[in-house]
Design an enzyme around this catalytic site. Structure first.
Site, short mmCIF file in Angstrom:
data_model
loop_
_atom_site.label_atom_id
_atom_site.label_comp_id
_atom_site.label_asym_id
_atom_site.label_seq_id
_atom_site.Cartn_x
_atom_site.Cartn_y
_atom_site.Cartn_z
N ASP A 88 3.01 2.29 2.78
CA ASP A 88 1.75 1.93 2.12
C ASP A 88 0.94 1.06 3.08
OD1 ASP A 88 -0.31 1.06 0.54
OD2 ASP A 88 0.94 0.23 -1.05
N ASP A 99 -3.86 6.35 1.99
CA ASP A 99 -3.16 5.24 2.65
C ASP A 99 -1.68 5.14 2.28
OD1 ASP A 99 -3.49 4.44 0.04
OD2 ASP A 99 -4.36 2.48 0.51
N GLU A 100 -1.11 6.19 1.73
CA GLU A 100 0.30 6.18 1.35
C GLU A 100 0.94 7.53 1.65
OE1 GLU A 100 1.07 3.75 -2.61
OE2 GLU A 100 -0.65 5.09 -2.85
#
Length: 406
Positions: free
Chosen positions: A12, A108-109
């Site tokens: 993350d 973003d993960e």
């Protein structure tokens, strides 16, 4: 992890948009940075904030004016979506150096299946440290990493130590570390489900784990069983590298530059929205039968309603007719600040179904011609005549990614 035979990691990226800006511009490092929309266009909302700004109380979704009150020295920057997408793609490439099974979860993960890689990467903690270090070395972005025997526990673990943390959760950790948490913290539970669970007296993840699964199944169907298993840290879903290859829905929404109250203005925005969604569906090679309308009022009360049309389509006109029907049924006249349209129940576009009463071939030829003109000369090269009116958002939206400048 030995208790399931699997090792799943979730990477993350911390304060991703703001971190990208800090990585690209050294003068912003260790400074409060806020990524936000244009306050003059009523999109003055915080999209992301660096941890220097978060530590002063700035939160995602907060108005820029409120954020500036809390952190007057913050640098406010417009989003650069194309840059963020390119960095996200690079991070996925880095993760694939450690495992071929990488599933992007958001910009973003990403999940990484490390099962079977232990002899190459070492312990879970060592593998997480190597991945964290490699991402930062190649992109300048810091990350928090969660490791678990399944995607659920990896996701829960990743949120426990931010920024730059590494957390490992096993099934044995669930009663001590997860059950005391509010039930809304459980991965997969949104605000609406949290409200339903609260009405049942379920306040914590532990409360949910101790609830009779038969009651949950009776109340929520198959979702109830999933909730029960999740509360016990159970999740059998695979890490799927191709999860984003097939569209489940195609939609678009945006915040209006002012409160819209006149039906003629709302109608124009919906016409433009449905044309945009239809164009994206054609480009992806899909048609859809279910049209959904989302409206958020000036009081932040939301309405979300759906309608299934007789024949699957990727043309703007039938989608527009469906959204107008939904609007007339469910809109009570309140001022609107956000509006969205989604096409779902998708299937591959395999040609035009003949209609005795309408020349669909002509409509498809017209749509295809407009798509080709925009592809060659740009999105603003051709538009509906009414998109020249003052209430139109077409020219403002054209050429943006996710409603933001590239």
């Amino acid at each position: 992890m030995k208790d399931s035979g699997r090792t799943i990691l979730l990477a993350d990226m911390n304060a991703f948009y703001a971190s990208v800006e800090q990585a690209f511009n050294p003068s912003l490092r260790n400074q409060p940075v806020i990524i936000c929309g244009d306050p003059q266009q009523r999109r003055g909302i915080v999209l992301a904030a660096s941890y220097e700004a978060k530590n002063l109380g700035v939160k995602t979704g907060m108005t820029v004016s409120k954020a500036k009150e809390l952190c007057p020295e913050a640098r406010c920057l417009p989003p650069r979506m194309n840059t963020y997408v390119q960095v996200s793609i690079r991070i996925i490439e880095i993760l694939k150096q450690f495992s071929p099974l990488v599933e992007p979860f958001s910009i973003d993960e990403a999940f990484v299946e490390l099962t079977g890689c232990e002899s190459l990467l070492g312990s879970e903690k060592r593998a997480a440290q190597r991945i964290q270090r490699q991402i930062h070395m190649e992109t300048g972005i810091h990350s928090s990493i969660g490791v678990g025997p399944n995607k659920l526990l990896a996701k829960m673990a990743a949120g426990m130590k931010k920024p730059q943390g590494i957390t490992i959760l096993s099934h044995e950790d669930v009663p001590e570390k997860l059950w005391p948490l509010p039930v809304g913290k459980l991965f997969g539970i949104g605000n609406r489900m949290e409200h339903h669970l609260y009405r049942m007296g379920i306040r914590t993840i532990g409360d949910l784990a101790r609830t009779d699964p038969r009651l949950l199944r009776h109340r929520f169907g198959v979702i109830g069983q999933v909730l029960y298993e999740s509360a016990h840290g159970t999740d059998s879903s695979p890490v799927d590298p191709y999860s984003l290859d097939g569209n489940k829905s195609i939609g678009h929404q945006f915040t209006l530059p002012r409160d819209y109250t006149e039906i003629k203005d709302i109608r124009l925005v919906l016409r433009e929205l449905t044309e945009e969604v239809a164009s994206r569906a054609r480009k992806a090679g899909y048609i859809g039968r279910t049209v959904s309308l989302t409206i958020k009022g000036a009081d932040f009360h939301s309405i979300h309603r759906s309608l299934t049309i007789p024949h699957a389509s990727n043309l703007g006109h039938p989608l527009f007719q469906a959204t107008m029907e939904l609007l007339h049924r469910h809109w009570t006249g309140q001022a609107i600040r956000l509006i969205g349209v989604t096409l779902s129940n998708l299937q591959p576009d395999q040609g035009v179904q003949l209609n005795l009463f309408k020349d669909l071939n002509r409509e498809h030829r017209l749509a295809d011609t407009m798509d080709k003109i925009r592809e060659k000369f740009g999105p603003e090269s051709i538009c509906l005549a009414e998109s020249l009116l003052e209430s139109s958002l077409y020219s403002d939206r054209a050429g943006k990614i996710g409603g933001h400048h590239r």
